[in-house]
Design a protein around this motif. Structure first.
Motif, PDB file in Angstrom:
ATOM      1  N   LEU A  74     -13.997 -99.951  21.458  1.00  0.00           N
ATOM      2  CA  LEU A  74     -13.340 -98.746  20.959  1.00  0.00           C
ATOM      3  C   LEU A  74     -12.062 -99.122  20.222  1.00  0.00           C
ATOM      4  CD1 LEU A  74     -13.585 -96.625  24.238  1.00  0.00           C
ATOM      5  CD2 LEU A  74     -15.028 -96.367  22.222  1.00  0.00           C
ATOM      6  N   GLN A  75     -11.954 -98.716  18.967  1.00  0.00           N
ATOM      7  CA  GLN A  75     -10.684 -98.821  18.259  1.00  0.00           C
ATOM      8  C   GLN A  75      -9.948 -97.508  18.483  1.00  0.00           C
ATOM      9  OE1 GLN A  75     -12.424-100.319  14.318  1.00  0.00           O
ATOM     10  NE2 GLN A  75     -10.466-101.375  14.412  1.00  0.00           N
ATOM     11  N   THR A  76      -8.807 -97.575  19.149  1.00  0.00           N
ATOM     12  CA  THR A  76      -8.141 -96.352  19.593  1.00  0.00           C
ATOM     13  C   THR A  76      -7.487 -95.568  18.461  1.00  0.00           C
ATOM     14  OG1 THR A  76      -6.033 -97.464  20.042  1.00  0.00           O
ATOM     15  CG2 THR A  76      -7.673 -97.421  21.827  1.00  0.00           C
ATOM     16  N   GLY A  77      -7.334 -96.168  17.296  1.00  0.00           N
ATOM     17  CA  GLY A  77      -6.768 -95.462  16.159  1.00  0.00           C
ATOM     18  C   GLY A  77      -5.295 -95.725  15.926  1.00  0.00           C
ATOM     19  N   ARG A  78      -4.585 -96.180  16.962  1.00  0.00           N
ATOM     20  CA  ARG A  78      -3.159 -96.493  16.815  1.00  0.00           C
ATOM     21  C   ARG A  78      -2.699 -97.275  18.036  1.00  0.00           C
ATOM     22  NH1 ARG A  78       0.189 -92.689  19.761  1.00  0.00           N
ATOM     23  NH2 ARG A  78      -1.073 -90.999  20.655  1.00  0.00           N
ATOM     24  N   ASN A  79      -1.534 -97.885  17.917  1.00  0.00           N
ATOM     25  CA  ASN A  79      -0.943 -98.567  19.065  1.00  0.00           C
ATOM     26  C   ASN A  79      -0.082 -97.559  19.817  1.00  0.00           C
ATOM     27  OD1 ASN A  79       0.087-100.277  20.958  1.00  0.00           O
ATOM     28  ND2 ASN A  79       1.360-101.456  19.548  1.00  0.00           N
ATOM     29  N   GLY A  80      -0.715 -96.840  20.723  1.00  0.00           N
ATOM     30  CA  GLY A  80      -0.009 -95.812  21.477  1.00  0.00           C
ATOM     31  C   GLY A  80       0.551 -96.308  22.790  1.00  0.00           C
ATOM     32  N   GLY A  81       0.474 -97.627  23.026  1.00  0.00           N
ATOM     33  CA  GLY A  81       0.995 -98.182  24.265  1.00  0.00           C
ATOM     34  C   GLY A  81      -0.094 -98.427  25.299  1.00  0.00           C
ATOM     35  N   TYR A  82       0.325 -99.029  26.403  1.00  0.00           N
ATOM     36  CA  TYR A  82      -0.619 -99.464  27.440  1.00  0.00           C
ATOM     37  C   TYR A  82      -1.375 -98.289  28.059  1.00  0.00           C
ATOM     38  CZ  TYR A  82      -2.308-101.839  31.651  1.00  0.00           C
ATOM     39  OH  TYR A  82      -3.100-102.352  32.650  1.00  0.00           O
ATOM     40  N   ALA A  83      -0.647 -97.258  28.466  1.00  0.00           N
ATOM     41  CA  ALA A  83      -1.299 -96.121  29.117  1.00  0.00           C
ATOM     42  C   ALA A  83      -2.245 -95.404  28.154  1.00  0.00           C
ATOM     43  CB  ALA A  83      -0.249 -95.152  29.658  1.00  0.00           C
ATOM     44  N   PHE A  84      -1.802 -95.212  26.919  1.00  0.00           N
ATOM     45  CA  PHE A  84      -2.640 -94.533  25.926  1.00  0.00           C
ATOM     46  C   PHE A  84      -3.968 -95.259  25.739  1.00  0.00           C
ATOM     47  CE2 PHE A  84      -4.073 -94.623  21.477  1.00  0.00           C
ATOM     48  CZ  PHE A  84      -4.411 -93.290  21.290  1.00  0.00           C
ATOM     49  N   GLY A  85      -3.906 -96.574  25.521  1.00  0.00           N
ATOM     50  CA  GLY A  85      -5.123 -97.333  25.269  1.00  0.00           C
ATOM     51  C   GLY A  85      -6.085 -97.310  26.442  1.00  0.00           C
ATOM     52  N   ASN A  86      -5.557 -97.475  27.650  1.00  0.00           N
ATOM     53  CA  ASN A  86      -6.417 -97.435  28.833  1.00  0.00           C
ATOM     54  C   ASN A  86      -6.983 -96.037  29.062  1.00  0.00           C
ATOM     55  OD1 ASN A  86      -6.485-100.137  29.998  1.00  0.00           O
ATOM     56  ND2 ASN A  86      -4.292 -99.886  30.322  1.00  0.00           N
ATOM     57  N   ASN A  87      -6.192 -95.009  28.767  1.00  0.00           N
ATOM     58  CA  ASN A  87      -6.679 -93.641  28.941  1.00  0.00           C
ATOM     59  C   ASN A  87      -7.842 -93.334  28.006  1.00  0.00           C
ATOM     60  OD1 ASN A  87      -4.988 -92.868  31.024  1.00  0.00           O
ATOM     61  ND2 ASN A  87      -3.395 -92.075  29.661  1.00  0.00           N
ATOM     62  N   VAL A  88      -7.826 -93.918  26.806  1.00  0.00           N
ATOM     63  CA  VAL A  88      -8.960 -93.742  25.894  1.00  0.00           C
ATOM     64  C   VAL A  88     -10.243 -94.246  26.560  1.00  0.00           C
ATOM     65  CG1 VAL A  88      -9.994 -94.529  23.720  1.00  0.00           C
ATOM     66  CG2 VAL A  88      -7.604 -93.799  23.772  1.00  0.00           C
ATOM     67  N   GLY A  89     -10.163 -95.444  27.150  1.00  0.00           N
ATOM     68  CA  GLY A  89     -11.333 -95.997  27.824  1.00  0.00           C
ATOM     69  C   GLY A  89     -11.746 -95.188  29.036  1.00  0.00           C
ATOM     70  N   MET A  90     -10.779 -94.745  29.831  1.00  0.00           N
ATOM     71  CA  MET A  90     -11.116 -93.983  31.038  1.00  0.00           C
ATOM     72  C   MET A  90     -11.682 -92.604  30.706  1.00  0.00           C
ATOM     73  SD  MET A  90      -8.328 -95.006  33.966  1.00  0.00           S
ATOM     74  CE  MET A  90      -6.848 -94.843  32.982  1.00  0.00           C
ATOM     75  N   ARG A  91     -11.156 -91.969  29.660  1.00  0.00           N
ATOM     76  CA  ARG A  91     -11.725 -90.676  29.260  1.00  0.00           C
ATOM     77  C   ARG A  91     -13.174 -90.834  28.824  1.00  0.00           C
ATOM     78  NH1 ARG A  91      -6.511 -89.475  26.976  1.00  0.00           N
ATOM     79  NH2 ARG A  91      -7.222 -90.292  24.974  1.00  0.00           N
ATOM     80  N   ARG A  92     -13.453 -91.925  28.096  1.00  0.00           N
ATOM     81  CA  ARG A  92     -14.834 -92.163  27.679  1.00  0.00           C
ATOM     82  C   ARG A  92     -15.718 -92.431  28.892  1.00  0.00           C
ATOM     83  NH1 ARG A  92     -18.050 -90.170  24.409  1.00  0.00           N
ATOM     84  NH2 ARG A  92     -19.530 -90.226  26.125  1.00  0.00           N
ATOM     85  N   ALA A  93     -15.197 -93.211  29.846  1.00  0.00           N
ATOM     86  CA  ALA A  93     -15.962 -93.513  31.057  1.00  0.00           C
ATOM     87  C   ALA A  93     -16.238 -92.247  31.865  1.00  0.00           C
ATOM     88  CB  ALA A  93     -15.215 -94.538  31.904  1.00  0.00           C
ATOM     89  N   LEU A  94     -15.276 -91.331  31.914  1.00  0.00           N
ATOM     90  CA  LEU A  94     -15.494 -90.056  32.599  1.00  0.00           C
ATOM     91  C   LEU A  94     -16.628 -89.279  31.941  1.00  0.00           C
ATOM     92  CD1 LEU A  94     -11.872 -88.781  33.342  1.00  0.00           C
ATOM     93  CD2 LEU A  94     -13.674 -89.156  35.035  1.00  0.00           C
ATOM     94  N   LYS A  95     -16.629 -89.238  30.609  1.00  0.00           N
ATOM     95  CA  LYS A  95     -17.693 -88.531  29.901  1.00  0.00           C
ATOM     96  C   LYS A  95     -19.046 -89.193  30.127  1.00  0.00           C
ATOM     97  CE  LYS A  95     -14.859 -86.454  26.269  1.00  0.00           C
ATOM     98  NZ  LYS A  95     -14.577 -86.361  24.815  1.00  0.00           N
ATOM     99  N   ASP A  96     -19.026 -90.491  30.371  1.00  0.00           N
ATOM    100  CA  ASP A  96     -20.269 -91.212  30.634  1.00  0.00           C
ATOM    101  C   ASP A  96     -20.712 -91.085  32.087  1.00  0.00           C
ATOM    102  OD1 ASP A  96     -20.625 -92.079  28.026  1.00  0.00           O
ATOM    103  OD2 ASP A  96     -19.493 -93.930  28.325  1.00  0.00           O
ATOM    104  N   GLY A  97     -19.933 -90.381  32.895  1.00  0.00           N
ATOM    105  CA  GLY A  97     -20.331 -90.121  34.273  1.00  0.00           C
ATOM    106  C   GLY A  97     -20.053 -91.244  35.244  1.00  0.00           C
TER     107      GLY A  97
END
Length: 203
Positions: free
Chosen positions: A101-124
């Protein structure tokens, strides 16, 4: 079967990230989904990681299959808007997967990890393991974490013992790396100002 997510954030550190991914693919778990999130690296990280996966994934999958485990599928590279929204990505199936996943910007550590976790939540996914990209894991590391979480419904967060790569008898947080303990506690306590973490032995 429990659906497991591992989230790895990369920013200008593709060499460490590649080594981390290799160790994650070597985990003994099934129904495992790895999310590698790149925070707009400026060192061609995405190209380097993608090239390494192209050269290495077949070899690593052969090792998994030789030991009776399921191979990983590459879900390809997704270039996200600066908000980090992953809604347009199709959900993963029951097999092991690796998603870039390319997050689209350098939003910091929490932002980048949250992108992955939100996707993982959607994946169940049921459990989420957030690790630094300079980490290399033992094949049974995630198994022990899952066992500890499942053994006590009061546990909301659990962390592994960390050791230095060149000094495996030295823990990064002062614990005895041979004690077989992990840190765990109720999520509501961990997130409160009066957090209580207890050390718990492996079963």
């Amino acid at each position: 079967m429990t659906k497991l997510a591992v989230v790895v954030l990369n920013w200008n550190g593709w060499s460490d990230t590649n080594a981390c991914i290799e160790s994650l693919i070597g985990l003994e778990n099934e129904n495992l989904h790895i999310y590698v999130c790149d925070n707009a690296s400026s060192d061609n990280s995405v190209r380097q990681i993608r090239a390494w996966i192209g050269l290495s994934l077949d070899r690593l999958n052969m090792l998994r299959e030789a030991s009776g485990r399921t191979a990983f599928e590459l879900r390809d590279l997704f270039d996200l808007p600066s908000s980090g929204d992953t809604g347009s990505i199709p959900e993963v199936g029951g097999k092991n997967s690796l998603t870039l996943l390319q997050t689209g910007r350098n939003g910091g550590y929490a932002f980048g990890n949250n992108v992955g976790m939100r996707r993982a939540l959607k994946d169940g996914c049921d459990y989420f393991w957030v690790i630094n990209n300079d980490t290399e894991v033992e094949p049974d590391a995630l198994t022990w974490l899952c066992k500890r979480m499942q053994a006590d419904p009061e546990i909301g967060i659990c962390g592994s013992t960390l050791v230095y790569a060149g000094q495996r008898d030295t823990s990064r947080h002062g614990a005895d790396p041979n004690s077989g303990h992990c840190a765990a506690g109720p999520l509501h306590s961990v997130l409160s100002p009066n957090a209580t973490i207890r050390s718990m032995p492996q079963p």
